[in-house]
Design an enzyme around this catalytic site. Structure first.
Site, short mmCIF file in Angstrom:
data_model
loop_
_atom_site.label_atom_id
_atom_site.label_comp_id
_atom_site.label_asym_id
_atom_site.label_seq_id
_atom_site.Cartn_x
_atom_site.Cartn_y
_atom_site.Cartn_z
N ASP A 203 -50.36 3.84 -9.65
CA ASP A 203 -51.03 3.90 -8.35
C ASP A 203 -50.84 4.97 -7.50
O ASP A 203 -49.57 5.28 -7.29
CB ASP A 203 -51.22 2.33 -7.85
CG ASP A 203 -51.83 1.40 -8.64
OD1 ASP A 203 -52.75 1.76 -9.46
OD2 ASP A 203 -51.18 0.16 -8.69
N ASP B 57 -49.36 0.99 -15.23
CA ASP B 57 -50.37 1.89 -14.77
C ASP B 57 -49.66 2.62 -13.52
O ASP B 57 -48.57 2.07 -12.85
CB ASP B 57 -51.62 1.25 -14.53
CG ASP B 57 -51.56 -0.03 -13.69
OD1 ASP B 57 -50.72 0.04 -12.75
OD2 ASP B 57 -52.30 -0.83 -13.83
N ASP C 81 -47.53 -6.63 -0.52
CA ASP C 81 -47.31 -8.14 -0.56
C ASP C 81 -45.59 -8.30 -0.52
O ASP C 81 -45.26 -8.99 0.26
CB ASP C 81 -47.67 -8.82 -1.72
CG ASP C 81 -47.72 -7.85 -3.19
OD1 ASP C 81 -47.18 -6.84 -3.06
OD2 ASP C 81 -48.02 -8.37 -4.11
#
Ligand code: ATP
Ligand code: MG
Length: 454
Positions: free
Chosen positions: A82, A80, A156
């Protein structure tokens, strides 16, 4: 437990492939111009492009970020897209008519284009110490907006903090993500222990990316995982359910599972299974689980549907089977014994990984079909064929047979039975060994004790 070398020998380690002319020259650069990387607008979904351009035309900065940039650079198709922007969620919502503000703790905007949803997040700052983390160091609030650079540092891994700028099609790299991608390294941004304590799910994410991308963990990122794995105990079971699906249903379940065991993370997710999985004397539990995971990976690769219920049936089968045998040994009849075992195991499991009822109902069906598939006399076999979960139960029987339970004959019988004509089916039932074909004698009802006899 398998060593890393054995895991990669068995499942093959994918070589990171970063396609990009001149990337090596750009290693020191923070901004990699369009001419020096290979991400082209053709690879970006039209919904993502419309979102990026919509924001740009409204005067905001807009970037693709995270897994999609990483995957495109590695030559994978992103799952997907983002988007990150300097527009506030309310401003994003104003730009797109078909958008929805979601989340309380972490406000986001979902922009809808037909069936595709693009998630738009406003740049965030890293947690500003005391007010934003709890005593254990976990992030509690994450709603402070920030700059593009701050947004990069609170992500992260370095390979997840790359931004594709729609303004000039360049890639922006603050944390050394491009160099790490090139080196095939997954590296946590910042102080490793702090970042794992802020959000222990990052340990699961690290392993997921190793399994999915075939990259290796950076030494520091790797070293602390077994020591800090216990922090997952404080993560809500609902979030761990979502993560489990991502770990086991993204097409690399077999290798990911071995990695989870290797890093002592599996025991945090499925403690009952972990206790019975690594037996030196009995290979069956591990064989069955790995076979199930390999089948799942194959089905995903072939674009076939998969159900989480079957996955959980396989993961939890050995603890259920052992409890089932214990209940039988206590003279509980076969099917109630299995139902009781299923309840015991599921009740305990959902405290760690909250598998929703809609899946556990089918998981139970798959299990309870197992002894029922052995009872084929009379009209039972044709009736079982019409059971809504017959196919899953039969597949599970095959899995057990292939994993070493003495069920090959039974499994073959059902394989034949499904393609047989009605006459052939009748003959198959008649030809069953008399002992299993005979209806068990009914137990005579005991007379209720009368007041007199007491
Ligand atoms: P996938 O291919 O599974 O979608 P992804 O990296 O895009 O991988 P997402 O869960 O979609 O994973 O998250 C999007 C981005 O948000 C990540 O790339 C990362 O930059 C950031 N992110 C997600 N989870 C965390 C987290 N727990 N801590 C910090 N940053 C995170
Ligand atoms: Mg993503």
């Amino acid at each position: 437990m398998l060593s890393l070398n054995k895991i990669f020998d068995r499942f093959g380690k994918k070589k990171p492939r970063i396609r990009g002319r001149g990337l090596s020259d750009a290693l020191e650069a923070t901004v990699i111009p369009r001419s020096e990387h290979t991400i082209s607008r053709k690879q970006i979904s039209s919904a993502a492009l419309k979102t990026l351009y919509g924001l740009k035309e409204a005067g905001y900065d807009a970037y693709l970020v995270g897994g999609c940039v990483r995957d495109l650079l590695l030559g994978h198709e992103p799952k997907d897209f983002d988007v990150a922007t300097n527009a506030s969620p309310e401003e994003v919502h104003k730009v797109f008519r078909r958008s929805q503000l979601i989340g309380r703790r972490f406000k986001l905007v979902h922009v809808r284009f037909g069936r595709e949803i693009i998630e738009v997040a406003t740049f965030r700052a890293p947690p500003q110490t005391e007010q934003h983390v709890d005593d254990a160091g976990r992030i509690m609030r994450d709603n402070v907006y920030g700059t593009l650079e701050q947004d990069a540092w609170r992500r992260d891994f370095t390979i997840n903090a790359l931004y594709y700028n729609i303004n000039d099609f360049s890639i922006v790299d603050f944390t050394g993500g491009i160099a790490d991608l090139k080196a095939g390294k997954i590296k946590l941004i910042g102080d490793v222990e702090t970042r794992y304590r802020e959000d222990p799910v990052r340990m699961l994410r690290a392993i997921r990316f190793v399994g999915k991308l075939g990259l290796l963990l950076d030494d520091d990122t790797e070293r602390l995982i077994p020591t800090l794995a216990h922090l997952l105990a404080d993560i809500p079971a609902a979030r761990l359910f979502d993560e489990s699906l991502k770990l086991y249903l993204s097409g690399n379940a077999a290798v990911t599972h071995e990695l989870l065991c290797h890093y002592h993370l599996f025991e945090q997710l499925f403690p009952q299974t972990d206790k019975v999985l690594h037996s030196e004397v009995d290979n069956y539990p591990r064989t069955l689980l790995i076979k199930a995971l390999e089948n799942t990976d194959k089905r995903i690769d072939e674009g076939k549907p998969i159900t989480p219920a079957f996955l959980f049936a396989a993961i939890l089968w050995e603890p259920v089977r052992q409890r089932w045998q214990e209940h039988i040994a206590r003279n509980i009849p076969v099917i109630p014994a299995l139902q009781r075992a299923a309840t015991d195991v599921i009740m305990e499991q959902v405290t760690r990984v909250a598998v929703p009822k809609r899946f556990t109902i089918m998981t139970r069906d798959i299990w309870t079909l197992q002894p029922r598939l052995e009872q084929r006399f009379g009209k039972r076999a044709p009736r079982l064929l019409t059971h809504p979960k017959f196919r899953a139960g039969y597949d599970f029987l095959l899995l057990r047979a292939e994993s070493g339970e003495p069920l090959t004959e039974l499994a073959d019988w059902w394989t034949q039975f499904q393609i047989a004509t009605e006459d052939e089916q009748n003959t198959m039932v008649k030809n069953l060994a008399p002992v299993s074909n005979k209806r068990k004698p009914r137990r005579r009802k005991r007379k209720k004790p009368t007041a007199k006899s007491e």
